[in-house]
Scaffold this motif. Structure first.
Motif, mmCIF file in Angstrom:
data_model
loop_
_atom_site.group_PDB
_atom_site.id
_atom_site.type_symbol
_atom_site.label_atom_id
_atom_site.label_comp_id
_atom_site.label_asym_id
_atom_site.label_seq_id
_atom_site.Cartn_x
_atom_site.Cartn_y
_atom_site.Cartn_z
ATOM 1 N N UNK A 9 43.098 69.270 22.610
ATOM 2 C CA UNK A 9 42.060 69.697 23.546
ATOM 3 C C UNK A 9 42.156 71.195 23.813
ATOM 4 N N UNK A 10 43.347 71.744 23.595
ATOM 5 C CA UNK A 10 43.535 73.187 23.759
ATOM 6 C C UNK A 10 43.120 73.906 22.480
ATOM 7 N N UNK A 11 43.697 73.482 21.339
ATOM 8 C CA UNK A 11 43.262 74.028 20.060
ATOM 9 C C UNK A 11 43.645 73.040 18.967
ATOM 10 N N UNK A 12 42.649 72.617 18.218
ATOM 11 C CA UNK A 12 42.845 71.703 17.091
ATOM 12 C C UNK A 12 43.012 72.564 15.836
ATOM 13 N N UNK A 13 44.274 72.705 15.383
ATOM 14 C CA UNK A 13 44.543 73.606 14.263
ATOM 15 C C UNK A 13 43.857 73.153 12.975
ATOM 16 N N UNK A 14 43.787 71.837 12.781
ATOM 17 C CA UNK A 14 43.106 71.349 11.576
ATOM 18 C C UNK A 14 41.634 71.748 11.571
ATOM 19 N N UNK A 15 41.032 71.628 12.738
ATOM 20 C CA UNK A 15 39.612 71.992 12.842
ATOM 21 C C UNK A 15 39.422 73.485 12.599
ATOM 22 N N UNK A 16 40.284 74.304 13.220
ATOM 23 C CA UNK A 16 40.181 75.748 13.033
ATOM 24 C C UNK A 16 40.447 76.122 11.571
ATOM 25 N N UNK A 17 41.455 75.508 10.971
ATOM 26 C CA UNK A 17 41.765 75.799 9.570
ATOM 27 C C UNK A 17 40.601 75.422 8.658
ATOM 28 N N UNK A 18 39.941 74.315 8.986
ATOM 29 C CA UNK A 18 38.787 73.904 8.195
ATOM 30 C C UNK A 18 37.659 74.906 8.275
ATOM 31 N N UNK A 75 51.367 77.828 23.252
ATOM 32 C CA UNK A 75 50.909 76.917 22.200
ATOM 33 C C UNK A 75 49.568 77.381 21.624
ATOM 34 N N UNK A 76 48.655 77.772 22.477
ATOM 35 C CA UNK A 76 47.338 78.233 22.024
ATOM 36 C C UNK A 76 47.467 79.419 21.075
ATOM 37 N N UNK A 77 48.280 80.398 21.478
ATOM 38 C CA UNK A 77 48.454 81.590 20.645
ATOM 39 C C UNK A 77 49.188 81.235 19.349
ATOM 40 N N UNK A 78 50.170 80.339 19.448
ATOM 41 C CA UNK A 78 50.875 79.883 18.238
ATOM 42 C C UNK A 78 49.890 79.380 17.186
ATOM 43 N N UNK A 79 49.049 78.457 17.612
ATOM 44 C CA UNK A 79 48.141 77.819 16.656
ATOM 45 C C UNK A 79 47.142 78.818 16.079
ATOM 46 N N UNK A 80 46.674 79.705 16.934
ATOM 47 C CA UNK A 80 45.714 80.718 16.484
ATOM 48 C C UNK A 80 46.354 81.628 15.434
ATOM 49 N N UNK A 81 47.575 82.087 15.721
ATOM 50 C CA UNK A 81 48.247 83.016 14.805
ATOM 51 C C UNK A 81 48.598 82.308 13.496
ATOM 52 N N UNK A 82 49.015 81.057 13.557
ATOM 53 C CA UNK A 82 49.361 80.343 12.330
ATOM 54 C C UNK A 82 48.150 80.223 11.394
ATOM 55 N N UNK A 83 47.016 79.900 11.971
ATOM 56 C CA UNK A 83 45.799 79.808 11.152
ATOM 57 C C UNK A 83 45.412 81.174 10.582
ATOM 58 N N UNK A 84 45.553 82.194 11.396
ATOM 59 C CA UNK A 84 45.226 83.539 10.950
ATOM 60 C C UNK A 84 46.191 83.987 9.854
ATOM 61 N N UNK A 85 47.465 83.664 10.003
ATOM 62 C CA UNK A 85 48.470 84.005 8.999
ATOM 63 C C UNK A 85 48.128 83.344 7.658
ATOM 64 N N UNK A 86 47.817 82.052 7.703
ATOM 65 C CA UNK A 86 47.456 81.342 6.473
ATOM 66 C C UNK A 86 46.228 81.962 5.819
ATOM 67 N N UNK A 87 45.233 82.323 6.635
ATOM 68 C CA UNK A 87 44.012 82.926 6.093
ATOM 69 C C UNK A 87 44.338 84.244 5.383
#
Length: 930
Positions: A9-18, A75-87
Motif C-alpha cells: 500500500x506504500x509502494x508496490x515494487x513489482x508494479x513500479x518495476x513493470x 521502506x518507501x525510499x528503499x523500494x524507489x531507489x532499488x527500482x531506479x538502480x535496476x533501471x
C-alpha cells in the motif's frame, strides 16, 4: 528490516518495476526518457508519502507512531531507489558482459542505514566500488542521483572503493559512525559483504575504547553548541542535550563495542537491565513521534521545537489544559522528563561499560587521581566517590545527602555507578526530611564554599533534591510558556544559585559591580542562598507564586534549622523578589514618591542588599542576553537612591543640593563656554531634567542644543552608542507640538528600533528635548551607520508628513512570529498614588513594532502631556508605563477622564491583539488603583 504492515500500500515494487520496464521498451533511448521517468517516480513517491501520512494521522498519539513512520519512510525510499538502480543498470546503461571493475554496490548509511527516515530527512547513500570509478559506473551514479534530486529528495552521497572507506573511516569519526550503520541496499552484494568484513576487522576490532572516548567528546561539543542544557524551553529534539542524538550515541557505542544490533541485546551482556531498556524504548519512541509531527507541521526538516509550534504539537498529541497548567506546559514537562531520563540512562550505560570493560575511569579528574585513601567514609576510585554496593544507601540513608557534601567539599566527582545506586535508592530520602542531621547537611551544601550549583544539580539529576524538598520536586521540568524565560523553573533556580556563587566570589564584578560589592556586607548567607533557591518554588500552582512561595519558605526555614528571624527574612525575600526589578524597570526612579514607596517596602539596608543580589541572580538566570548594562544601571541607580533614603532621610530633602551639584559638574565639563551661555542653558531645564540623565548625556545634550540654536536647525538628532549597556541613546531637539512624542516613537519603530526608555522634556524656550533609549531587534545597541542614517531620514520624513508616513506602521507585522503563540490579556492600570506630581498609566499588551506610537497617540488624543515613559519587554509581553499630566500640568482626577483614558488605550490594545489571535483568545482586564 522492521516488519511493515501492508507494504504494497506504500509502494508496490513489482508494479513500479513493470511501469519502468514498459517505459524502457517504448523508448528508443531509455537513458533519455527522463521526463517520463520522473512522472512515474514522482507519482509513486507522492502516493507512498500520502499513505504514510494517512497512517500517522490515524494514530498520532500512538506510542510507536513516530518510529513506525520513520521505518515506513525508509521502506518507501528503499523500494524507489532499488527500482531506479535496476533501471539505470539494466535499461539506461546496460552492459552485456560487465568486468569486475564495473561492479557497483549501493548501501544506505547514517540514519537511513538504520532504516529510520523522518518525513523531510536527508538520504545518505554510499556507492561502493571495487576499484576506482569507471566511466560506466560514473554514468550510473550520476543518473541515479540526478533522478533523486529531481524528485526533490535531499541526498547526501559518496562514491568510494572499499579501501577508501577504510582509510577515511580511520581518520574521521563522522565517517566511521556513518559506516557503522551501513545497510546493504542494492547492487553487488558480495562487494558489500567484503566491505563489512574489512570494516569489522580494521575499524571495529580493538578500537572500542578510543571510539567511546571520541563519541563522548563529540557529544560534549554538540551539547555546548545546542546550549548545554536539556531544559531550554525551545529544545532541539534531535541535537540537544537529552535528545535523539544522545540515544543514538549510546546505540553507536553499543554496536561498536559489543556488535549488537539493538539495545535490548545489552541485557544479555549484563550492561543494562530490562527496565533500562524499556526506558530507552519509551524515550526513543516519544522523541521520534515528536520529530515526525514537527516535520509534518513545518513542512521541512525542522528539529527545534519552537514556541510557535508547541501549542499545535500539544493539541495533536492530546495534551489538554488542567487546573494550574496549560496543555502545552504539560507536553513540555513530559518532554523535559524524557530528556532527564535520557541523561540518567546515559549515566547507567556508561557506568556499566566502565565497570565491565575499562581499566581507567571515563571521568577521571587528573589532579585527584593519585588519591588512594577513602574520603570521609566513601571509597575513592580515581578521584570519584563511590560506596561498597547497591544497598549501601539503604543501610546508611544519611549518606544519600552526605556523599554530595563530601564531593563538594573536596571538589571531587561522584562515580557513575554510585549515581546509579543513588537514583535507585532516592525513595529512602523521604524518611530523612525530619532528620536534623540531614537538614544540616543540606544547608551546608546549599551554602558551601565550593560550587553549590554543581552539588544541587547532581542531587536533582538522581532525584534526591526533589524528594528532600518536595516543593522543588513539583517544579522539576516545569515549563513557563512565554518568550521571556529560557529554562524550566528548576533549571532557572539552579542557575540562579550558580550565579549567586559567582557574584560572591567576585567573578561578575564587571557585569554587576554593586551586587558584587554589597554581597560581602550581607549578614546571613543562609538567608540569601535559601531565598534564591525558593524564589520561584511555587510557580505552576495557579496563584501568585510570590505569595505561595513565601508560605513554602515559612514552612521550610525551621525544618532546615533557620532561626525565626532568618525564616521571616527568607519569606519576605521570596514574597517581594520582583519588587526591585518592577520598580527599576517600570517606574521613574527620579520621582521621590517612587523611592519612598520602594523604601516603605524594603525598610532596612540588610533587606535592600539581599534584594539587590537576589534580583541580579534572578535576571541573569532567565537566559542569555536577558541581562545587560541597561538593566544593571537602572538597578544600581535604584539601589543608590534607596540607600540614600534609608541611611540619611528622604530623597526630597537633598533634591536642590543634587541639582546644584549636577550643574557644577556640568560647568566643569564645558570649559569653552562663557558664563552667560552656561547660565542661559541652565535656565532652560526644570529640576527634574538635571536629575534624569548621567553627566555624559547632559554634556552631549548641552552641545547639541547650543549648536542647534546657533545654526537655527529645525531638527537636531544625537546618537550615543553604549555597548556595555547594549543600548543607543537617541536625543531629538525640535520645536514642541501636540503629538510629537507619538510621531517620534513611530519614526523609531519604522526604523526598526525598539524603545526601552523615553524621557520627555519641554524646555522653557518652548523646544522639546526628547531622549529615547533604543535597541535593535536582537537586543543589542542600534549602532550600524546604515541603521542610524535610516533613522535620521525616517525621522525627517515622519515630521514632514506624519499622517502619510506613519500609516506604514499599520502594515507592519510583529518582528518575531512566535509571539502569535502566546495568549496575552490586555490590561490598563491607572495609579494616582505612585507619584506626587503625575498620574501613572501602566499598559500591558502583546509586543509588536510601533505599539508605543499607537499608545502615545491615544494619550495625546486625550489631551495629556507625557513626561516619562518606561518600556519593559518580557518576551512576547510588553509593559509600558507613562507618567502623564493634563494640559494644565496637573494629575488627572476626574473619573470620567480616567475612564476615557482607559477605554482609548484598551481600544488600541484590542485592535493590535486582533492581528494575532482569534477573538475568543482575547480578554480584557481594566483595573485602577487611585
Amino acid at each position: 528490516m522492521v516488519d511493515i504492515e501492508n507494504q504494497r500500500a506504500i509502494l508496490d515494487r513489482r508494479k513500479l518495476a513493470g511501469e519502468l520496464t514498459a517505459l524502457a521498451d517504448a523508448s528508443a533511448d531509455p537513458s533519455s526518457a527522463t521526463a517520463e521517468l520522473q512522472v512515474i517516480l514522482r507519482r509513486h513517491l507522492a502516493e507512498g508519502r500520502a499513505e504514510i501520512r494517512r497512517r500517522f494521522d490515524a494514530n498520532p498519539r500512538g506510542a510507536g507512531a513516530g518510529l513506525a513512520c520513520a521505518h515506513e519512510m525508509s521502506f518507501l525510499v528503499d523500494q524507489l531507489i532499488r527500482c531506479l538502480f535496476d533501471y539505470a543498470i539494466e535499461r539506461a546503461y546496460p552492459l552485456a558482459n560487465p568486468t569486475s571493475a564495473e561492479k557497483l554496490s549501493l548501501a544506505a548509511v547514517g540514519g537511513y542505514g538504520r532504516g529510520e527516515l523522518a518525513p523531510h530527512s536527508d538520504i545518505d547513500l554510499l556507492f561502493l566500488l571495487p576499484y576506482k570509478l569507471t566511466p560506466h559506473s560514473e554514468q550510473v551514479v550520476e543518473f541515479i542521483l540526478y533522478r533523486l534530486w529531481d524528485l526533490g529528495l535531499k541526498v547526501g552521497h559518496a562514491s568510494r572503493t572499499v579501501q577508501e572507506c577504510m582509510r577515511q573511516a580511520q581518520g574521521d569519526l563522522s565517517i566511521r559512525t556513518n559506516l557503522l550503520e551501513s545497510r546493504y541496499l542494492w547492487g553487488d552484494q558480495p562487494l558489500y559483504e567484503q566491505f563489512r568484513a574489512r570494516y569489522e576487522k580494521e575499524i571495529l576490532k580493538g578500537k572500542g575504547e578510543a571510539f567511546l572516548k571520541d563519541k563522548l567528546a563529540e557529544r560534549q561539543t554538540r551539547h555546548k553548541r545546542a546550549g548545554d542544557s536539556r531544559y531550554a524551553l525551545e529544545p532541539n529534539i534531535k541535537e540537544g542535550k537529552g535528545g535523539l542524538r544522545d540515544l543514538q550515541t549510546l546505540l553507536w557505542i553499543a554496536r561498536f563495542m559489543y556488535r549488537v544490533r539493538d539495545f535490548v541485546d545489552l541485557v544479555d551482556q549484563d550492561l543494562l537491565t530490562a527496565n533500562e531498556v524499556l526506558a530507552y524504548d519509551k524515550a526513543f519512541n516519544f522523541l521520534w513521534t515528536l520529530r515526525c509531527h514537527l516535520h509534518y507541521l513545518t513542512g521541512r526538516a525542522e528539529e527545534r521545537l519552537t514556541f510557535d509550534q508547541q501549542s499545535e504539537m500539544a493539541r495533536r498529541l492530546g495534551y489538554t489544559d488542567h487546573a494550574g497548567s496549560k496543555g502545552v506546559e504539560r507536553l513540555m514537562k513530559h518532554y523535559f522528563l524524557i530528556a532527564k531520563s535520557v541523561g540518567s540512562l546515559t549515566r547507567y550505560f556508561l557506568a556499566a561499560v566502565e565497570s565491565k570493560e575499562l581499566h581507567r575511569p571515563l571521568f577521571k579528574m587528573p589532579k585527584l587521581s593519585l588519591l588512594k585513601a577513602d574520603v570521609e567514609g566513601f571509597r575513592n576510585e580515581g578521584g570519584q566517590l563511590t560506596v561498597a554496593g547497591a544497598n549501601w544507601f539503604q543501610k546508611h540513608p544519611v549518606d544519600l545527602l552526605r556523599i554530595f557534601a563530601v564531593a563538594q567539599r573536596h571538589e571531587m566527582g561522584i562515580h557513575p555507578v554510585a549515581m546509579t545506586w543513588l537514583t535507585q535508592s532516592a525513595r529512602h530520602v523521604d524518611a530523612m526530611r525530619t532528620d536534623p542531621a540531614a537538614n544540616r547537611i543540606f544547608l551546608d551544601i546549599l551554602t558551601g564554599e565550593n560550587d553549590p550549583e554543581l552539588a544541587l544539580r547532581r542531587m536533582s539529576e538522581v532525584g534526591v533534591l526533589g524528594r528532600f524538598i518536595p516543593d522543588f520536586g513539583r517544579v522539576v521540568a516545569q515549563m513557563q510558556f512565554d518568550m521571556y524565560h529560557h529554562y524550566t523553573v528548576d533549571e532557572h533556580s539552579l542557575k540562579a544559585i550558580g550565579i549567586l556563587w559567582q557574584i560572591e566570589r567576585g567573578a561578575l564584578k564587571d557585569e554587576a559591580p554593586v551586587a558584587s560589592e554589597v554581597v560581602r556586607q550581607v549578614v546571613s548567607r543562609r538567608v540569601l542562598y535559601l531565598a534564591v533557591l525558593l524564589h520561584d518554588i511555587a510557580k505552576g500552582r495557579g496563584g501568585d507564586h510570590s505569595e505561595l512561595g513565601a508560605d513554602v519558605a515559612d514552612r521550610l526555614g525551621p525544618r532546615l534549622g533557620l532561626t525565626a528571624e532568618e525564616t521571616e527574612t527568607v519569606a519576605w525575600l521570596v514574597r517581594y523578589h520582583l519588587v526591585m526589578s518592577n520598580t527599576a524597570f517600570r517606574r521613574d526612579i527620579e520621582d521621590p514618591k517612587t523611592i519612598a514607596d520602594f523604601t516603605d517596602v524594603v525598610q532596612s539596608m540588610e533587606r535592600l542588599r539581599l534584594l539587590l543580589v537576589l534580583t541580579v541572580a534572578d535576571i541573569r538566570a532567565v537566559g542569555p542576553k536577558v541581562w545587560n548594562g541597561w538593566k544593571a544601571q537602572l538597578l544600581r541607580a535604584l539601589y543608590q537612591r534607596a540607600e540614600e533614603s534609608l541611611s540619611g532621610g528622604l530623597i526630597t530633602e537633598g533634591r536642590e543640593a543634587r541639582v546644584a551639584e549636577t550643574l557644577k559638574r556640568l560647568r566643569a565639563e564645558l570649559p569653552d563656554w562663557s558664563d552667560a551661555d552656561f547660565e542661559a542653558h541652565a535656565a532652560r531645564g526644570p529640576a527634574s531634567y538635571w536629575l534624569s540623565f548621567p553627566l555624559p548625556s547632559l554634556v552631549r545634550q548641552a552641545r547639541l542644543i547650543r549648536e542647534a540654536e546657533l545654526d537655527r536647525r529645525p531638527l537636531s538628532i544625537d546618537y550615543a552608542v553604549d555597548s556595555w549597556r547594549a543600548m543607543t541613546e537617541v536625543t531629538i531637539y525640535v520645536a514642541d507640538w501636540r503629538g510629537l512624542v507619538s510621531q517620534l516613537a513611530g519614526a523609531l519603530a519604522l526604523s526598526g528600533a525598539s524603545i526601552a526608555d523615553a524621557r520627555i522634556f519641554t524646555l522653557k524656550n518652548g523646544m522639546a528635548l526628547d531622549s529615547f533609549t533604543v535597541q535593535d531587534s536582537n537586543g543589542g545597541p542600534f549602532e550600524s551607520p546604515a541603521k542610524l542614517a535610516r533613522l535620521a531620514a525616517t525621522m525627517e520624513r515622519v515630521l514632514d508628513n506624519p499622517t502619510k508616513t506613519l500609516g506604514e506602521l499599520v502594515k507592519l507585522s510583529p518582528a518575531n512570529p512566535a509571539v502569535r503563540s502566546f495568549p496575552v490579556v490586555p490590561r490598563v492600570l491607572i495609579d494616582n498614588k505612585a507619584s506626587a506630581t503625575h498620574t501613572l498609566v501602566e499598559v500591558t499588551g502583546r509586543d509588536r513594532r510601533g505599539l508605543m506610537h499607537f499608545l502615545t497617540r491615544a494619550l495625546t488624543a486625550q489631551n495629556l502631556q507625557i513626561s516619562t515613559a518606561k518600556i519593559s519587554t518580557f518576551g512576547h509581553r510588553v509593559v509600558d508605563v507613562f507618567y502623564v499630566k493634563d494640559q494644565f500640568g496637573l494629575k488627572i482626577e476626574s473619573e470620567a477622564r480616567l475612564k476615557a483614558i482607559r477605554d482609548s488605550l484598551m481600544q488600541v490594545l484590542q485592535e493590535r491583539e486582533a492581528d494575532f489571535a482569534p477573538a475568543k483568545e482575547t480578554k480584557s482586564v481594566v483595573t485602577a488603583a487611585q
